[in-house]
Design a protein around this motif. Structure first.
Motif, PDB file in Angstrom:
ATOM      1  N   ASP A 124       0.829  -1.216   0.000  1.00 15.85           N
ATOM      2  CA  ASP A 124       0.000   0.000   0.000  1.00 15.85           C
ATOM      3  C   ASP A 124       0.859   1.259   0.000  1.00 15.85           C
ATOM      4  N   SER A 139      -5.570  -6.237   2.943  1.00 15.17           N
ATOM      5  CA  SER A 139      -5.331  -4.916   2.362  1.00 15.17           C
ATOM      6  C   SER A 139      -6.615  -4.090   2.375  1.00 15.17           C
ATOM      7  N   ALA A 140      -7.740  -4.716   2.032  1.00 18.73           N
ATOM      8  CA  ALA A 140      -9.029  -4.011   2.073  1.00 18.73           C
ATOM      9  C   ALA A 140      -9.370  -3.611   3.500  1.00 18.73           C
ATOM     10  N   ARG A 144      -7.292  -0.571   4.639  1.00 14.05           N
ATOM     11  CA  ARG A 144      -7.757   0.692   4.059  1.00 14.05           C
ATOM     12  C   ARG A 144      -9.015   1.198   4.764  1.00 14.05           C
ATOM     13  N   THR A 164     -11.010  -9.390  10.970  1.00 13.03           N
ATOM     14  CA  THR A 164     -10.705  -9.829   9.600  1.00 13.03           C
ATOM     15  C   THR A 164      -9.529 -10.805   9.593  1.00 13.03           C
TER      16      THR A 164
END
Length: 328
Positions: A134, A217-218, A221, A253
């Motif tokens: 990222d 990664s989601a 963010r 998550t």
């Protein structure tokens, strides 16, 4: 002239897709025109009942297929495990015999090692990759490269890593690197030792890191920027921001990713079958189950499949619970 296989495939697609479209059209037609028509003195009640039934019409094919190809085989396997083979002398005998078998205990231990190592390593490397990519200008390219192994089948990945571990110094990557540092002879890296299980685990970690990276990664963010900015203002360094601010906020998550990979690991078969099936010490429960199945010993094979299911179920329920908590 078309190959018969291609023609058969095209016909299957046409019949399958056409059949489903016909089912949805006809079932809704019967529902709206015959069973609950939107007319007469009960028009409101009929519309509400039709809307309540309609989702079940759409999900019925999936529920039927799930029951036919999953639920029925599960109960049939349980029945075979308590009636087939030595179970004729007692319903528990298949389970008793497999737990007394040394190879089964080795397979169970190997499975536990896979469960301990692969999900943790895949999730950790995926988390680190998600954070680092990222921050890169070419992060999307890096993510694509890391995710690419997900597009490769387990057997294909096993073939690739067989070349990496190959004992020939002109073929094997690791032995070629040893040659750069003066080694004259290649070594056989996978020769049946229990420690070799870790070399096989690397293949699955390589595949699953991309999956973990995309999901995490989601999640990263979605971490509120104000919490990160507040930590930076308070003097936190990048490591503290990552491990003490971001990671705790995506803990749910992380658990979903970890449990998802754990379920996959408990079912993995292809990698060991392709790279280490000739060595008893590298066996895992699914490979041993398939050996009994191929030998026609359905009692032992189904007993092992039930053991695998019992190991998977708690993790699966925990995974569903974590996923539902994340959705809230």
């Amino acid at each position: 002239m078309f190959d018969s296989t291609i023609v058969s495939g095209i016909l299957t697609i046409i019949i399958g897709v056409g059949g489903m479209l016909a089912y949805f059209w006809l079932s809704n037609l019967v529902l709206d025109k015959v069973i609950f028509p939107p007319k007469g003195k009960n028009i409101g009640r009929n519309i509400n009942r039709a809307n309540a039934v309609r989702p079940w019409l759409f999900t019925f094919p999936a529920i039927f297929a799930l029951g036919l190809y999953l639920v029925v085989p599960v109960f049939y396997s349980i029945w075979l495990s308590v009636t087939s083979g030595v179970a004729q002398d007692g319903w528990y005998r298949n389970y008793e015999q497999i737990f007394l078998n040394q190879t089964f205990r080795v397979s169970l231990l190997n499975n536990l090692l896979w469960v301990l190592v692969v999900p943790a390593a895949s999730t950790f490397f995926g988390l680190i990759a998600a954070q680092l990519t990222d921050r890169l200008s070419w992060g999307n390219i890096a993510k694509s490269l890391i995710f690419m192994p997900m597009a490769i089948s387990f057997v294909g990945a096993s073939l690739i890593w067989s070349f990496v571990y190959h004992p020939d110094m002109d073929i094997g990557v690791i032995n070629a690197i040893r040659g750069l540092f003066g080694a004259e002879d290649g070594v056989t890296l996978i020769d049946g030792q229990v420690i070799d299980s870790f070399l096989l685990m690397v293949v699955l970690i390589w595949i699953q890191t991309g999956f973990a990276m995309v999901i995490l990664s989601a999640a990263l963010r979605g971490v509120p920027e104000d919490t990160v900015e507040a930590a930076i203002i308070d003097g936190a360094n990048p490591f503290q921001v990552f491990f003490r601010i971001k990671v705790p906020q995506i803990r749910g998550t992380i658990m979903v990713v970890w449990t998802t990979i754990t379920i996959l690991v408990l079912k993995v078969y292809d990698i060991v079958a392709a790279m280490g099936n000739q060595y008893r010490n590298l066996e895992i429960l699914p490979t041993q189950m398939m050996q009994y199945f191929d030998a026609g010993n359905y009692g032992f094979a189904t007993a092992i499949s039930v053991v695998i299911m019992i190991l998977v179920l708690p993790v699966m329920f925990w995974n569903i619970r974590q996923a539902r908590a994340e959705m809230r």
